[in-house]
Design a protein around this motif. Structure first.
Motif, PDB file in Angstrom:
ATOM      1  N   THR A  62      29.784  47.736  42.871  1.00  0.00           N
ATOM      2  CA  THR A  62      29.765  46.728  43.942  1.00  0.00           C
ATOM      3  C   THR A  62      28.672  47.046  44.952  1.00  0.00           C
ATOM      4  O   THR A  62      28.096  46.138  45.550  1.00  0.00           O
ATOM      5  CB  THR A  62      31.137  46.576  44.624  1.00  0.00           C
ATOM      6  OG1 THR A  62      31.549  47.831  45.171  1.00  0.00           O
ATOM      7  CG2 THR A  62      32.185  46.062  43.635  1.00  0.00           C
ATOM      8  N   SER A  67      30.023  42.102  41.242  1.00  0.00           N
ATOM      9  CA  SER A  67      31.396  41.842  41.673  1.00  0.00           C
ATOM     10  C   SER A  67      32.388  42.335  40.622  1.00  0.00           C
ATOM     11  O   SER A  67      32.129  42.269  39.422  1.00  0.00           O
ATOM     12  CB  SER A  67      31.616  40.348  41.949  1.00  0.00           C
ATOM     13  OG  SER A  67      31.476  39.594  40.771  1.00  0.00           O
ATOM     14  N   ARG A  69      36.397  41.632  40.077  1.00  0.00           N
ATOM     15  CA  ARG A  69      37.482  40.784  40.568  1.00  0.00           C
ATOM     16  C   ARG A  69      38.653  40.824  39.599  1.00  0.00           C
ATOM     17  O   ARG A  69      38.477  41.093  38.415  1.00  0.00           O
ATOM     18  CB  ARG A  69      37.018  39.326  40.688  1.00  0.00           C
ATOM     19  CG  ARG A  69      35.767  39.132  41.492  1.00  0.00           C
ATOM     20  CD  ARG A  69      35.350  37.669  41.562  1.00  0.00           C
ATOM     21  NE  ARG A  69      34.897  37.158  40.272  1.00  0.00           N
ATOM     22  CZ  ARG A  69      34.964  35.881  39.896  1.00  0.00           C
ATOM     23  NH1 ARG A  69      35.482  34.977  40.704  1.00  0.00           N
ATOM     24  NH2 ARG A  69      34.513  35.482  38.721  1.00  0.00           N
ATOM     25  N   GLU A  93      40.653  47.512  46.938  1.00  0.00           N
ATOM     26  CA  GLU A  93      39.833  46.649  47.786  1.00  0.00           C
ATOM     27  C   GLU A  93      38.857  47.460  48.637  1.00  0.00           C
ATOM     28  O   GLU A  93      37.715  47.034  48.828  1.00  0.00           O
ATOM     29  CB  GLU A  93      40.717  45.768  48.658  1.00  0.00           C
ATOM     30  CG  GLU A  93      41.416  44.694  47.848  1.00  0.00           C
ATOM     31  CD  GLU A  93      42.002  43.589  48.709  1.00  0.00           C
ATOM     32  OE1 GLU A  93      41.866  42.430  48.311  1.00  0.00           O
ATOM     33  OE2 GLU A  93      42.568  43.891  49.772  1.00  0.00           O
ATOM     34  N   GLU A  97      36.628  46.031  45.200  1.00  0.00           N
ATOM     35  CA  GLU A  97      37.229  45.086  44.259  1.00  0.00           C
ATOM     36  C   GLU A  97      37.896  43.945  45.025  1.00  0.00           C
ATOM     37  O   GLU A  97      38.472  44.156  46.097  1.00  0.00           O
ATOM     38  CB  GLU A  97      38.264  45.819  43.403  1.00  0.00           C
ATOM     39  CG  GLU A  97      38.728  45.042  42.223  1.00  0.00           C
ATOM     40  CD  GLU A  97      39.598  45.849  41.270  1.00  0.00           C
ATOM     41  OE1 GLU A  97      40.165  45.226  40.364  1.00  0.00           O
ATOM     42  OE2 GLU A  97      39.715  47.085  41.418  1.00  0.00           O
ATOM     43  N   ASP A  98      37.811  42.742  44.496  1.00  0.00           N
ATOM     44  CA  ASP A  98      38.430  41.563  45.097  1.00  0.00           C
ATOM     45  C   ASP A  98      39.633  41.199  44.238  1.00  0.00           C
ATOM     46  O   ASP A  98      39.479  40.849  43.058  1.00  0.00           O
ATOM     47  CB  ASP A  98      37.414  40.416  45.141  1.00  0.00           C
ATOM     48  CG  ASP A  98      37.860  39.250  45.999  1.00  0.00           C
ATOM     49  OD1 ASP A  98      39.014  39.241  46.481  1.00  0.00           O
ATOM     50  OD2 ASP A  98      37.049  38.328  46.177  1.00  0.00           O
ATOM     51  N   ARG A 100      43.298  39.043  43.774  1.00  0.00           N
ATOM     52  CA  ARG A 100      44.129  37.912  44.174  1.00  0.00           C
ATOM     53  C   ARG A 100      45.421  37.921  43.361  1.00  0.00           C
ATOM     54  O   ARG A 100      45.477  38.469  42.265  1.00  0.00           O
ATOM     55  CB  ARG A 100      43.384  36.593  43.972  1.00  0.00           C
ATOM     56  CG  ARG A 100      42.173  36.487  44.871  1.00  0.00           C
ATOM     57  CD  ARG A 100      41.538  35.134  44.787  1.00  0.00           C
ATOM     58  NE  ARG A 100      40.381  35.086  45.686  1.00  0.00           N
ATOM     59  CZ  ARG A 100      39.690  33.990  45.919  1.00  0.00           C
ATOM     60  NH1 ARG A 100      40.025  32.846  45.340  1.00  0.00           N
ATOM     61  NH2 ARG A 100      38.656  34.023  46.738  1.00  0.00           N
ATOM     62  N   TRP A 162      41.492  31.667  39.654  1.00  0.00           N
ATOM     63  CA  TRP A 162      40.859  32.272  40.829  1.00  0.00           C
ATOM     64  C   TRP A 162      41.022  31.351  42.040  1.00  0.00           C
ATOM     65  O   TRP A 162      41.342  31.804  43.136  1.00  0.00           O
ATOM     66  CB  TRP A 162      39.391  32.573  40.553  1.00  0.00           C
ATOM     67  CG  TRP A 162      38.719  33.282  41.685  1.00  0.00           C
ATOM     68  CD1 TRP A 162      37.867  32.755  42.609  1.00  0.00           C
ATOM     69  CD2 TRP A 162      38.881  34.664  42.034  1.00  0.00           C
ATOM     70  NE1 TRP A 162      37.476  33.727  43.500  1.00  0.00           N
ATOM     71  CE2 TRP A 162      38.085  34.905  43.173  1.00  0.00           C
ATOM     72  CE3 TRP A 162      39.615  35.709  41.484  1.00  0.00           C
ATOM     73  CZ2 TRP A 162      38.008  36.152  43.781  1.00  0.00           C
ATOM     74  CZ3 TRP A 162      39.530  36.962  42.090  1.00  0.00           C
ATOM     75  CH2 TRP A 162      38.741  37.160  43.220  1.00  0.00           C
ATOM     76  N   PRO A 167      44.333  35.524  48.044  1.00  0.00           N
ATOM     77  CA  PRO A 167      43.737  36.834  48.315  1.00  0.00           C
ATOM     78  C   PRO A 167      44.833  37.820  48.734  1.00  0.00           C
ATOM     79  O   PRO A 167      45.855  37.424  49.324  1.00  0.00           O
ATOM     80  CB  PRO A 167      42.776  36.568  49.467  1.00  0.00           C
ATOM     81  CG  PRO A 167      42.470  35.093  49.371  1.00  0.00           C
ATOM     82  CD  PRO A 167      43.730  34.463  48.855  1.00  0.00           C
ATOM     83  N   HIS A 168      44.614  39.093  48.446  1.00  0.00           N
ATOM     84  CA  HIS A 168      45.643  40.109  48.713  1.00  0.00           C
ATOM     85  C   HIS A 168      46.136  40.043  50.165  1.00  0.00           C
ATOM     86  O   HIS A 168      47.351  40.088  50.393  1.00  0.00           O
ATOM     87  CB  HIS A 168      45.096  41.509  48.414  1.00  0.00           C
ATOM     88  CG  HIS A 168      46.078  42.590  48.730  1.00  0.00           C
ATOM     89  ND1 HIS A 168      47.232  42.767  47.979  1.00  0.00           N
ATOM     90  CD2 HIS A 168      46.123  43.515  49.721  1.00  0.00           C
ATOM     91  CE1 HIS A 168      47.925  43.764  48.500  1.00  0.00           C
ATOM     92  NE2 HIS A 168      47.277  44.236  49.542  1.00  0.00           N
TER      93      HIS A 168
END
Length: 173
Positions: A62, A67, A69, A93, A97-98, A100, A162, A167-168
């Motif tokens: 990153t 990215s 994800r 995160e 890392e992204d 959801r 997605w 989102p978290h």
């Protein structure tokens, strides 16, 4: 079907150019490296050092502008394993890392998951690493798929989920 090991799959993180996306559909993973830390967490002992190789790699890629994800499709109420994943997500995160979350009740009606409903990693919209598990949930390995029609369907599902997932920081189980 030829399966590659988790270590061989992780080599894909050394060569992807832009995006690595993971779809998680299981409410429990029996990953041997996690058995001890998960058992410790159940007893109230937190030691996330086992995550260091993953977070080090994630920070590196990153930091290069790529990215990483994932969408976690989960059953509510959560299994103990998903509760543990939720508790450790801030570590992922912080590494870049992204992540959801998508409760199963929020899945689009009529959605059919590609690749027989298995989890998968999608690298740069061209290579799939589809996870396979035994009857006890243990990882058997990953199947590499590059067939354009299968990849295209996974891209469609990825984009759909997605956009639907939370989102978290917004997901409050």
């Amino acid at each position: 079907m030829k399966l590659i090991s988790s270590a061989e799959r992780n080599q894909l993180f050394e060569s992807f150019a832009q995006d690595a996306f993971h779809l998680e559909l299981r409410d429990d993973y029996s990953v041997p490296d996690e058995d001890g830390p998960f058992a410790d967490w159940l007893r109230g002992v937190v030691d996330n050092s086992y995550m260091e190789p993953w977070t080090r790699m994630t920070r590196r890629v990153t930091g290069e502008g790529k990215s990483v994800r994932r969408v976690r499709v989960v059953t509510e109420p959560h299994t103990l394993y998903v509760q543990w994943e939720y508790a450790t997500t801030p570590i992922n995160e912080a590494a870049g890392e992204d992540i959801r979350w998508l409760p199963r009740r929020m899945l689009p009606s009529g959605l059919a998951f590609p690749v027989a409903g298995n989890d998968w990693w999608l690298f740069d919209n061209r290579t799939l690493a589809v996870g396979h598990f035994d009857e006890n949930g243990r990882v058997l390995g990953s199947e590499l798929i590059t067939a354009p029609e299968v990849v295209a369907e996974c891209i469609r599902v990825r984009d759909l989920l997605w956009n639907a997932a939370l989102p978290h920081h917004e997901y409050k189980p």
